[in-house]
Design a protein around this motif. Structure first.
Motif, PDB file in Angstrom:
ATOM      1  N   LEU A  81       0.824  -1.204   0.000  1.00 15.94           N
ATOM      2  CA  LEU A  81       0.000   0.000   0.000  1.00 15.94           C
ATOM      3  C   LEU A  81       0.862   1.260   0.000  1.00 15.94           C
ATOM      4  O   LEU A  81       0.581   2.214  -0.732  1.00 15.94           O
ATOM      5  CB  LEU A  81      -0.947  -0.008   1.199  1.00 15.94           C
ATOM      6  N   PHE A  82       1.917   1.263   0.810  1.00 20.32           N
ATOM      7  CA  PHE A  82       2.806   2.420   0.825  1.00 20.32           C
ATOM      8  C   PHE A  82       3.538   2.562  -0.507  1.00 20.32           C
ATOM      9  O   PHE A  82       3.787   3.681  -0.952  1.00 20.32           O
ATOM     10  CB  PHE A  82       3.782   2.328   1.994  1.00 20.32           C
ATOM     11  N   LEU A  83       3.881   1.461  -1.140  1.00 25.05           N
ATOM     12  CA  LEU A  83       4.482   1.495  -2.470  1.00 25.05           C
ATOM     13  C   LEU A  83       3.513   2.142  -3.456  1.00 25.05           C
ATOM     14  O   LEU A  83       3.908   2.964  -4.285  1.00 25.05           O
ATOM     15  CB  LEU A  83       4.847   0.076  -2.925  1.00 25.05           C
ATOM     16  N   THR A  84       2.257   1.801  -3.351  1.00 24.56           N
ATOM     17  CA  THR A  84       1.227   2.376  -4.216  1.00 24.56           C
ATOM     18  C   THR A  84       1.060   3.870  -3.948  1.00 24.56           C
ATOM     19  O   THR A  84       0.938   4.666  -4.875  1.00 24.56           O
ATOM     20  CB  THR A  84      -0.117   1.653  -3.994  1.00 24.56           C
ATOM     21  N   ILE A  85       1.050   4.258  -2.681  1.00 24.97           N
ATOM     22  CA  ILE A  85       0.797   5.650  -2.306  1.00 24.97           C
ATOM     23  C   ILE A  85       1.995   6.548  -2.596  1.00 24.97           C
ATOM     24  O   ILE A  85       1.848   7.628  -3.177  1.00 24.97           O
ATOM     25  CB  ILE A  85       0.413   5.743  -0.811  1.00 24.97           C
ATOM     26  N   PHE A  86       3.175   6.129  -2.189  1.00 25.59           N
ATOM     27  CA  PHE A  86       4.350   6.999  -2.265  1.00 25.59           C
ATOM     28  C   PHE A  86       5.303   6.660  -3.403  1.00 25.59           C
ATOM     29  O   PHE A  86       6.280   7.370  -3.622  1.00 25.59           O
ATOM     30  CB  PHE A  86       5.113   6.960  -0.936  1.00 25.59           C
ATOM     31  N   GLY A  87       5.033   5.583  -4.110  1.00 22.50           N
ATOM     32  CA  GLY A  87       5.898   5.186  -5.214  1.00 22.50           C
ATOM     33  C   GLY A  87       5.159   5.221  -6.531  1.00 22.50           C
ATOM     34  O   GLY A  87       5.009   6.260  -7.149  1.00 22.50           O
ATOM     35  N   SER A  88       4.660   4.065  -6.933  1.00 23.43           N
ATOM     36  CA  SER A  88       4.036   3.910  -8.241  1.00 23.43           C
ATOM     37  C   SER A  88       2.799   3.012  -8.127  1.00 23.43           C
ATOM     38  O   SER A  88       2.894   1.906  -7.582  1.00 23.43           O
ATOM     39  CB  SER A  88       5.057   3.274  -9.194  1.00 23.43           C
ATOM     40  N   THR A  89       1.691   3.498  -8.639  1.00 28.41           N
ATOM     41  CA  THR A  89       0.474   2.687  -8.646  1.00 28.41           C
ATOM     42  C   THR A  89       0.697   1.409  -9.443  1.00 28.41           C
ATOM     43  O   THR A  89       0.303   0.324  -9.016  1.00 28.41           O
ATOM     44  CB  THR A  89      -0.703   3.478  -9.250  1.00 28.41           C
ATOM     45  N   LYS A  90       1.364   1.535 -10.582  1.00 26.92           N
ATOM     46  CA  LYS A  90       1.629   0.370 -11.436  1.00 26.92           C
ATOM     47  C   LYS A  90       2.411  -0.695 -10.672  1.00 26.92           C
ATOM     48  O   LYS A  90       2.029  -1.863 -10.653  1.00 26.92           O
ATOM     49  CB  LYS A  90       2.391   0.818 -12.683  1.00 26.92           C
ATOM     50  N   TYR A  91       3.490  -0.286 -10.028  1.00 31.69           N
ATOM     51  CA  TYR A  91       4.301  -1.250  -9.280  1.00 31.69           C
ATOM     52  C   TYR A  91       3.562  -1.774  -8.054  1.00 31.69           C
ATOM     53  O   TYR A  91       3.730  -2.935  -7.678  1.00 31.69           O
ATOM     54  CB  TYR A  91       5.649  -0.648  -8.882  1.00 31.69           C
ATOM     55  N   GLY A  92       2.750  -0.939  -7.431  1.00 27.84           N
ATOM     56  CA  GLY A  92       1.964  -1.393  -6.288  1.00 27.84           C
ATOM     57  C   GLY A  92       1.013  -2.513  -6.675  1.00 27.84           C
ATOM     58  O   GLY A  92       0.900  -3.518  -5.974  1.00 27.84           O
ATOM     59  N   ILE A  93       0.368  -2.369  -7.824  1.00 27.44           N
ATOM     60  CA  ILE A  93      -0.560  -3.393  -8.296  1.00 27.44           C
ATOM     61  C   ILE A  93       0.196  -4.656  -8.724  1.00 27.44           C
ATOM     62  O   ILE A  93      -0.212  -5.772  -8.400  1.00 27.44           O
ATOM     63  CB  ILE A  93      -1.441  -2.841  -9.441  1.00 27.44           C
ATOM     64  N   ILE A  94       1.305  -4.472  -9.422  1.00 25.72           N
ATOM     65  CA  ILE A  94       2.104  -5.631  -9.852  1.00 25.72           C
ATOM     66  C   ILE A  94       2.635  -6.398  -8.645  1.00 25.72           C
ATOM     67  O   ILE A  94       2.506  -7.623  -8.568  1.00 25.72           O
ATOM     68  CB  ILE A  94       3.251  -5.193 -10.784  1.00 25.72           C
ATOM     69  N   TYR A  95       3.236  -5.682  -7.708  1.00 21.99           N
ATOM     70  CA  TYR A  95       3.748  -6.340  -6.505  1.00 21.99           C
ATOM     71  C   TYR A  95       2.613  -6.947  -5.690  1.00 21.99           C
ATOM     72  O   TYR A  95       2.774  -8.008  -5.092  1.00 21.99           O
ATOM     73  CB  TYR A  95       4.558  -5.366  -5.644  1.00 21.99           C
ATOM     74  N   GLY A  96       1.472  -6.267  -5.665  1.00 20.22           N
ATOM     75  CA  GLY A  96       0.309  -6.816  -4.964  1.00 20.22           C
ATOM     76  C   GLY A  96      -0.113  -8.145  -5.548  1.00 20.22           C
ATOM     77  O   GLY A  96      -0.373  -9.103  -4.809  1.00 20.22           O
ATOM     78  N   PHE A  97      -0.157  -8.228  -6.865  1.00 19.32           N
ATOM     79  CA  PHE A  97      -0.567  -9.485  -7.494  1.00 19.32           C
ATOM     80  C   PHE A  97       0.477 -10.580  -7.282  1.00 19.32           C
ATOM     81  O   PHE A  97       0.146 -11.696  -6.889  1.00 19.32           O
ATOM     82  CB  PHE A  97      -0.841  -9.284  -8.990  1.00 19.32           C
ATOM     83  N   ILE A  98       1.744 -10.262  -7.548  1.00 20.88           N
ATOM     84  CA  ILE A  98       2.798 -11.280  -7.445  1.00 20.88           C
ATOM     85  C   ILE A  98       2.937 -11.787  -6.013  1.00 20.88           C
ATOM     86  O   ILE A  98       2.927 -12.996  -5.768  1.00 20.88           O
ATOM     87  CB  ILE A  98       4.140 -10.729  -7.966  1.00 20.88           C
ATOM     88  N   PHE A  99       3.064 -10.863  -5.064  1.00 23.12           N
ATOM     89  CA  PHE A  99       3.242 -11.296  -3.681  1.00 23.12           C
ATOM     90  C   PHE A  99       1.945 -11.826  -3.078  1.00 23.12           C
ATOM     91  O   PHE A  99       1.978 -12.669  -2.187  1.00 23.12           O
ATOM     92  CB  PHE A  99       3.854 -10.178  -2.827  1.00 23.12           C
ATOM     93  N   GLY A 100       0.805 -11.361  -3.568  1.00 21.51           N
ATOM     94  CA  GLY A 100      -0.468 -11.929  -3.139  1.00 21.51           C
ATOM     95  C   GLY A 100      -0.586 -13.381  -3.576  1.00 21.51           C
ATOM     96  O   GLY A 100      -1.039 -14.242  -2.821  1.00 21.51           O
ATOM     97  N   PHE A 101      -0.155 -13.664  -4.813  1.00 14.89           N
ATOM     98  CA  PHE A 101      -0.168 -15.050  -5.288  1.00 14.89           C
ATOM     99  C   PHE A 101       0.809 -15.903  -4.487  1.00 14.89           C
ATOM    100  O   PHE A 101       0.488 -17.032  -4.106  1.00 14.89           O
ATOM    101  CB  PHE A 101       0.156 -15.108  -6.786  1.00 14.89           C
ATOM    102  N   LEU A 102       1.999 -15.368  -4.213  1.00 15.19           N
ATOM    103  CA  LEU A 102       2.973 -16.083  -3.386  1.00 15.19           C
ATOM    104  C   LEU A 102       2.384 -16.346  -2.001  1.00 15.19           C
ATOM    105  O   LEU A 102       2.528 -17.439  -1.452  1.00 15.19           O
ATOM    106  CB  LEU A 102       4.266 -15.273  -3.275  1.00 15.19           C
ATOM    107  N   PHE A 103       1.689 -15.366  -1.454  1.00 18.34           N
ATOM    108  CA  PHE A 103       1.025 -15.518  -0.159  1.00 18.34           C
ATOM    109  C   PHE A 103      -0.009 -16.642  -0.226  1.00 18.34           C
ATOM    110  O   PHE A 103      -0.095 -17.470   0.675  1.00 18.34           O
ATOM    111  CB  PHE A 103       0.357 -14.189   0.223  1.00 18.34           C
ATOM    112  N   ASP A 104      -0.803 -16.665  -1.302  1.00 17.31           N
ATOM    113  CA  ASP A 104      -1.796 -17.728  -1.488  1.00 17.31           C
ATOM    114  C   ASP A 104      -1.143 -19.107  -1.531  1.00 17.31           C
ATOM    115  O   ASP A 104      -1.616 -20.047  -0.896  1.00 17.31           O
ATOM    116  CB  ASP A 104      -2.572 -17.525  -2.805  1.00 17.31           C
ATOM    117  N   VAL A 105      -0.063 -19.223  -2.281  1.00 20.33           N
ATOM    118  CA  VAL A 105       0.607 -20.516  -2.442  1.00 20.33           C
ATOM    119  C   VAL A 105       1.170 -21.009  -1.113  1.00 20.33           C
ATOM    120  O   VAL A 105       1.025 -22.180  -0.770  1.00 20.33           O
ATOM    121  CB  VAL A 105       1.723 -20.422  -3.510  1.00 20.33           C
TER     122      VAL A 105
END
Length: 170
Positions: free
Chosen positions: A45-69
């Motif tokens: 969320l902080f990456l999305t807010i203070f960095g890049s929305t694009k990277y926040g969403i990409i990291y959210g999906f990748i690490f969210g999937f890793l979290f799921d696995v």
């Protein structure tokens, strides 16, 4: 090196969640309360807010999937919710001033939304083992307190890590 700081930090927070859960589970303290760390999600969320929305969403999906696995029985729930809530937070931050206080409040609200949506998804697929009132008192409130304390303590260091990555060129 500045490009490696974001993935390394995300991986660190991913590992810190499981370490925290192992060391400080309620069973060790004879407590029925469930404190769920969402350190990685806060970082996203902080990456999305203070960095890049694009990277926040990409990291959210990748690490969210890793979290799921690694941690869940249902693949895709966290992958979708991390990315979706990162997008929602980015849209909300366009309506308000992006300061650390507002980021802390919105991140806490996003954690509440994440917990409730995961509870509901588990309720659709299988029995959750507790009704919503029990969920709110045993899991949701303690989780929000833990993660808000984490935000208070580490908001500025996380923000600086993200600012060092320099997303202006993206």
């Amino acid at each position: 090196m500045s490009r490696l700081i974001i993935p390394l930090s995300a991986f660190f927070f991913f590992m810190a969640e499981s370490t925290y859960a192992d060391l400080f589970s309620g069973e060790h303290f004879n407590s029925s309360r469930i404190f769920v760390p969402h350190f990685l999600f806060i970082f996203i969320l902080f990456l999305t807010i203070f960095g890049s929305t694009k990277y926040g969403i990409i990291y959210g999906f990748i690490f969210g999937f890793l979290f799921d696995v690694v941690y869940t029985e249902i693949l895709g729930v966290y992958a979708f919710l991390f990315a979706f809530l990162a997008l929602v937070v980015s849209r909300l931050m366009k309506l308000v001033h992006s300061n650390i206080f507002i980021a802390a409040l919105i991140s806490t609200a996003a954690i509440a939304a994440l917990e409730i949506l995961v509870y509901e998804a588990n309720g659709l697929i299988k029995d959750t083992g507790m009704n919503f009132t029990e969920f709110a008192t045993i899991r949701l409130l303690p989780t929000l307190l833990l993660n808000f304390a984490f935000i208070i303590i580490l908001a500025f260091p996380i923000k600086r890590i993200i600012e060092k990555a320099n997303f202006e060129s993206d």
